[in-house]
Enzyme design. Structure first.
Site, PDB file in Angstrom:
ATOM      1  N   CYS A 198     -23.228  29.257 121.635  1.00  0.00           N
ATOM      2  CA  CYS A 198     -23.911  29.744 120.459  1.00  0.00           C
ATOM      3  C   CYS A 198     -24.471  31.117 120.289  1.00  0.00           C
ATOM      4  CB  CYS A 198     -24.526  29.143 119.898  1.00  0.00           C
ATOM      5  SG  CYS A 198     -24.111  27.737 119.686  1.00  0.00           S
TER       6      CYS A 198
ATOM      7  N   CYS B 275     -23.465  41.695 111.544  1.00  0.00           N
ATOM      8  CA  CYS B 275     -24.192  40.111 110.700  1.00  0.00           C
ATOM      9  C   CYS B 275     -25.732  42.038 110.514  1.00  0.00           C
ATOM     10  CB  CYS B 275     -24.934  39.484 111.674  1.00  0.00           C
ATOM     11  SG  CYS B 275     -25.844  38.704 110.450  1.00  0.00           S
TER      12      CYS B 275
ATOM     13  N   GLY C  90     -21.735  36.487 111.898  1.00  0.00           N
ATOM     14  CA  GLY C  90     -21.762  36.902 110.471  1.00  0.00           C
ATOM     15  C   GLY C  90     -22.567  35.506 110.052  1.00  0.00           C
ATOM     16  N   GLU C  91     -22.883  35.974 108.907  1.00  0.00           N
ATOM     17  CA  GLU C  91     -23.749  35.345 108.108  1.00  0.00           C
ATOM     18  C   GLU C  91     -23.027  35.002 106.861  1.00  0.00           C
ATOM     19  OE1 GLU C  91     -26.933  33.156 107.432  1.00  0.00           O
ATOM     20  OE2 GLU C  91     -25.518  33.102 105.818  1.00  0.00           O
TER      21      GLU C  91
ATOM     22  N   SER D  35     -23.265  27.284 108.598  1.00  0.00           N
ATOM     23  CA  SER D  35     -24.648  27.605 108.876  1.00  0.00           C
ATOM     24  C   SER D  35     -25.346  28.649 108.499  1.00  0.00           C
ATOM     25  CB  SER D  35     -24.881  27.479 110.327  1.00  0.00           C
ATOM     26  OG  SER D  35     -25.298  28.025 110.750  1.00  0.00           O
TER      27      SER D  35
ATOM     28  N   CYS E 266     -31.055  38.440 113.428  1.00  0.00           N
ATOM     29  CA  CYS E 266     -32.097  37.874 114.409  1.00  0.00           C
ATOM     30  C   CYS E 266     -32.479  38.125 116.018  1.00  0.00           C
ATOM     31  CB  CYS E 266     -31.834  36.267 114.490  1.00  0.00           C
ATOM     32  SG  CYS E 266     -31.754  36.472 112.457  1.00  0.00           S
TER      33      CYS E 266
ATOM     34  N   GLU F 273     -14.572  37.161 116.979  1.00  0.00           N
ATOM     35  CA  GLU F 273     -14.672  36.504 117.889  1.00  0.00           C
ATOM     36  C   GLU F 273     -14.532  34.269 117.520  1.00  0.00           C
ATOM     37  OE1 GLU F 273     -16.170  37.895 122.001  1.00  0.00           O
ATOM     38  OE2 GLU F 273     -17.298  36.951 120.664  1.00  0.00           O
TER      39      GLU F 273
ATOM     40  N   CYS G  67     -30.306  36.083 118.391  1.00  0.00           N
ATOM     41  CA  CYS G  67     -28.896  36.744 119.243  1.00  0.00           C
ATOM     42  C   CYS G  67     -28.071  37.899 119.280  1.00  0.00           C
ATOM     43  CB  CYS G  67     -28.331  35.741 117.331  1.00  0.00           C
ATOM     44  SG  CYS G  67     -26.740  36.293 116.725  1.00  0.00           S
TER      45      CYS G  67
ATOM     46  N   HIS H  26     -35.381  27.149 114.022  1.00  0.00           N
ATOM     47  CA  HIS H  26     -36.153  27.806 114.647  1.00  0.00           C
ATOM     48  C   HIS H  26     -37.303  27.972 114.583  1.00  0.00           C
ATOM     49  CE1 HIS H  26     -32.249  28.511 115.213  1.00  0.00           C
ATOM     50  NE2 HIS H  26     -31.741  29.580 114.742  1.00  0.00           N
TER      51      HIS H  26
ATOM     52  N   CYS I 278     -14.636  27.034 115.196  1.00  0.00           N
ATOM     53  CA  CYS I 278     -16.352  27.575 115.100  1.00  0.00           C
ATOM     54  C   CYS I 278     -15.461  29.241 114.794  1.00  0.00           C
ATOM     55  CB  CYS I 278     -17.082  27.930 116.182  1.00  0.00           C
ATOM     56  SG  CYS I 278     -18.762  28.776 116.641  1.00  0.00           S
TER      57      CYS I 278
ATOM     58  N   SER J  38     -30.781  27.101 110.294  1.00  0.00           N
ATOM     59  CA  SER J  38     -31.036  27.959 111.484  1.00  0.00           C
ATOM     60  C   SER J  38     -32.281  27.297 111.397  1.00  0.00           C
ATOM     61  CB  SER J  38     -30.553  29.585 112.154  1.00  0.00           C
ATOM     62  OG  SER J  38     -29.456  29.568 112.169  1.00  0.00           O
TER      63      SER J  38
HETATM   64  N1  SAH Z   1     -25.239  33.369 110.679  1.00  0.00           N
HETATM   65  C1  SAH Z   1     -25.881  32.102 111.157  1.00  0.00           C
HETATM   66  C2  SAH Z   1     -24.199  31.509 111.707  1.00  0.00           C
HETATM   67  C3  SAH Z   1     -24.030  32.131 113.086  1.00  0.00           C
HETATM   68  S1  SAH Z   1     -25.425  31.161 114.347  1.00  0.00           S
HETATM   69  C4  SAH Z   1     -26.500  31.638 111.299  1.00  0.00           C
HETATM   70  O1  SAH Z   1     -27.238  32.212 111.410  1.00  0.00           O
HETATM   71  O2  SAH Z   1     -27.275  30.423 110.746  1.00  0.00           O
HETATM   72  C5  SAH Z   1     -25.090  29.892 114.925  1.00  0.00           C
HETATM   73  C6  SAH Z   1     -25.667  29.375 115.526  1.00  0.00           C
HETATM   74  O3  SAH Z   1     -26.451  29.323 116.539  1.00  0.00           O
HETATM   75  C7  SAH Z   1     -27.303  29.669 115.126  1.00  0.00           C
HETATM   76  O4  SAH Z   1     -28.212  28.697 114.398  1.00  0.00           O
HETATM   77  C8  SAH Z   1     -28.090  30.904 115.441  1.00  0.00           C
HETATM   78  O5  SAH Z   1     -28.845  30.711 115.096  1.00  0.00           O
HETATM   79  C9  SAH Z   1     -27.696  30.315 117.159  1.00  0.00           C
HETATM   80  N2  SAH Z   1     -28.087  31.230 118.140  1.00  0.00           N
HETATM   81  C10 SAH Z   1     -28.212  32.186 117.956  1.00  0.00           C
HETATM   82  N3  SAH Z   1     -28.154  33.371 118.894  1.00  0.00           N
HETATM   83  C11 SAH Z   1     -28.022  31.715 119.825  1.00  0.00           C
HETATM   84  C12 SAH Z   1     -28.731  32.262 121.386  1.00  0.00           C
HETATM   85  N4  SAH Z   1     -28.897  32.838 121.766  1.00  0.00           N
HETATM   86  N5  SAH Z   1     -28.429  30.678 122.018  1.00  0.00           N
HETATM   87  C13 SAH Z   1     -28.793  29.679 121.114  1.00  0.00           C
HETATM   88  N6  SAH Z   1     -28.497  29.333 120.413  1.00  0.00           N
HETATM   89  C14 SAH Z   1     -28.005  31.043 119.541  1.00  0.00           C
HETATM   90 FE1  SF4 Z   2     -26.931  36.977 111.692  1.00  0.00          FE
HETATM   91 FE2  SF4 Z   2     -27.411  33.906 112.275  1.00  0.00          FE
HETATM   92 FE3  SF4 Z   2     -27.064  35.660 114.616  1.00  0.00          FE
HETATM   93 FE4  SF4 Z   2     -29.258  35.873 112.642  1.00  0.00          FE
HETATM   94  S1  SF4 Z   2     -27.948  34.584 113.824  1.00  0.00           S
HETATM   95  S2  SF4 Z   2     -27.838  37.930 114.020  1.00  0.00           S
HETATM   96  S3  SF4 Z   2     -27.855  35.567 110.689  1.00  0.00           S
HETATM   97  S4  SF4 Z   2     -25.455  35.920 113.095  1.00  0.00           S
END
Ligand code: SAH
Ligand code: SF4
Length: 396
Positions: free
Chosen positions: A370, A135, A194-195, A226, A139, A115, A142, A250, A128, A248
């Site tokens: 996000c 991934c 993805g990371e 990110s 987390c 996406e 996510c 958190h 984005c 990230s």
């Molecule tokens: N993998 C990378 C980039 C993708 S995620 C990373 O983790 O940084 C982009 C952002 O959205 C990250 O800060 C992630 O932690 C946040 N994110 C993931 N799930 C989310 C959710 N359900 N609500 C709000 N932010 C979220």
């Molecule tokens: Fe992967 Fe980023 Fe989601 Fe963590 S927040 S599972 S690193 S996409």
């Protein structure tokens, strides 16, 4: 080389010629394109100039057909058409949210899907971009993290997402027309699926193409990567990409961060902060964005806000703290903090001297916000099951 020597890739990767087809020029670095052209019979002396010409057609003017490359001789164009293709991911579907956010589902080689989200704002437009299908990290808040890694995207598939969006926004310039300075797609964030730092080389090559002055021409200040905290790759990001960095974060204790962002068990908060402190100088960039998802009763107390500031101050990191109201997804184990709680948290940070914007969720109605991204194939399967359950149909 002894058998135990680490495998390093310090030689240029020459694009692999697959027996079944021509080489895709999209995603090759300038050096790789030069090598590919020489391989196809271009005299070495001419190769650099040919790269410049082809590069401009592809990345400045958005052309996909060699026949349109009118500053190349006809027989040369025919040779190119025979040996190469200019291909980007295919758009499978496009949804437009009430707020103007666009979510695309694109298909890449092997039938996989990722996406891509376009977020229009008053003075800019942000794309984005995804870097992996799924991934490897998990987390707990996510949605993407619930989907296993299928594979890394190639550099062509990453920059191809940007080209796809420019197609859809009809934003390729017309030759001879006055240069339009207002861009619909003015920023890129590597915040999709993805990371990105677990796919470093492809992400770097794609972002180099996005920044190339003879092509898409986005300033490195308009590109934000990110990461969840792949510490050893952060210094490389500064040296080899030089874009803006978002982390990230958190959570403010290792205990909580271990649970929310499990990569913290590998590189903990102190190690992460030390690598972040070195980033701005090494990359000549400005502030680092700390992303902080607001989870009700988990990481949103006043003590958390104070600890967060203490971490940033102790390491003297130029920072901005982006508070992200948690976006729910089916089966998510958390709730979003209340608006009052988020405001109070933001206030503490702001009073300590740091910008603390609260991110407005965009495109929630189309699951584009996000952390809500996930391959549609998997979701489609789920929703069919849900539909069957709701309709009282036998499941299977
Ligand atoms: N993998 C990378 C980039 C993708 S995620 C990373 O983790 O940084 C982009 C952002 O959205 C990250 O800060 C992630 O932690 C946040 N994110 C993931 N799930 C989310 C959710 N359900 N609500 C709000 N932010 C979220
Ligand atoms: Fe992967 Fe980023 Fe989601 Fe963590 S927040 S599972 S690193 S996409």
């Amino acid at each position: 080389m002894s058998a135990t020597a680490p495998i390093t890739q310090d030689v240029m990767t020459i694009p692999r010629k697959l027996p079944e087809g021509p080489v895709n020029l999209v995603g090759l670095t300038r050096d790789q394109m030069r090598a590919a052209l020489i391989d196809a019979g271009t005299p070495e002396k001419q190769a650099k100039m040919r790269v410049n010409q082809i590069w401009q057609w592809i990345y400045q003017w958005g052309k996909r057909d060699f026949a349109e490359m009118t500053n190349l001789a006809k027989p040369y164009r025919a040779m190119l058409a025979d040996k190469f293709v200019i291909e980007i991911p295919e758009v499978v579907s496009r949804q437009i949210s009430e707020d103007g956010t666009r979510k695309y589902l694109v298909r890449i080689a092997g039938g996989h899907e990722v996406e891509v989200v376009y977020i229009p704002e008053e003075d800019r437009g942000t794309l984005c971009v995804s870097s992996q299908v799924g991934c490897t990290l998990t987390c707990s808040f996510c949605h993407t993290g619930t989907q296993k890694l299928v594979r890394n995207l190639t550099a062509g598939e990453i920059i191809g997402q940007v080209m796809m969006a420019r197609d859809d926004l009809e934003e390729w310039p017309t030759q001879g027309a006055p240069k339009d300075e207002t861009r619909l797609l003015s920023n890129i964030v590597l915040m999709g699926m993805g990371e990105p730092l677990y796919n470093f080389d492809n992400v770097r090559d794609a972002m180099k193409i996005a920044m190339d002055p003879e092509g898409i021409q986005l300033s490195r200040r308009r590109i934000t990567l990110s990461t969840s905290g792949v510490v050893p790759e952060i210094a490389r990001t500064a040296q080899e990409i030089g874009c803006q960095l978002a982390i990230s974060f958190h959570a403010t204790t290792d205990d909580t961060r271990d649970k929310l962002v499990p990569i913290n068990k590998r590189w903990n908060i102190e190690e992460l902060l030390a690598s972040l402190a070195a980033y701005p100088k090494a990359s000549n960039s400005e502030r680092i964005t700390f992303e902080y998802v607001m989870l009700d009763g988990i990481n949103d107390s006043d003590e958390d806000a104070h600890r967060l500031i203490d971490h940033i101050k102790r390491h003297q990191i130029p920072a901005k703290i982006n508070l992200i109201p948690f976006n729910e997804w089916p089966g998510a184990p958390y709730k979003r903090s209340s608006n009052n709680r988020i405001r109070k948290f933001a206030d503490i940070i702001y009073k300590a001297g740091y910008a603390s914007p609260i991110r407005t969720p965009r495109g929630e109605d189309i699951m584009a916000a996000c952390g809500q991204l996930k391959s549609a194939t998997e979701r489609a399967r789920k929703s069919r099951r849900q539909i069957e359950a709701e309709a009282g149909l036998p499941q299977g």
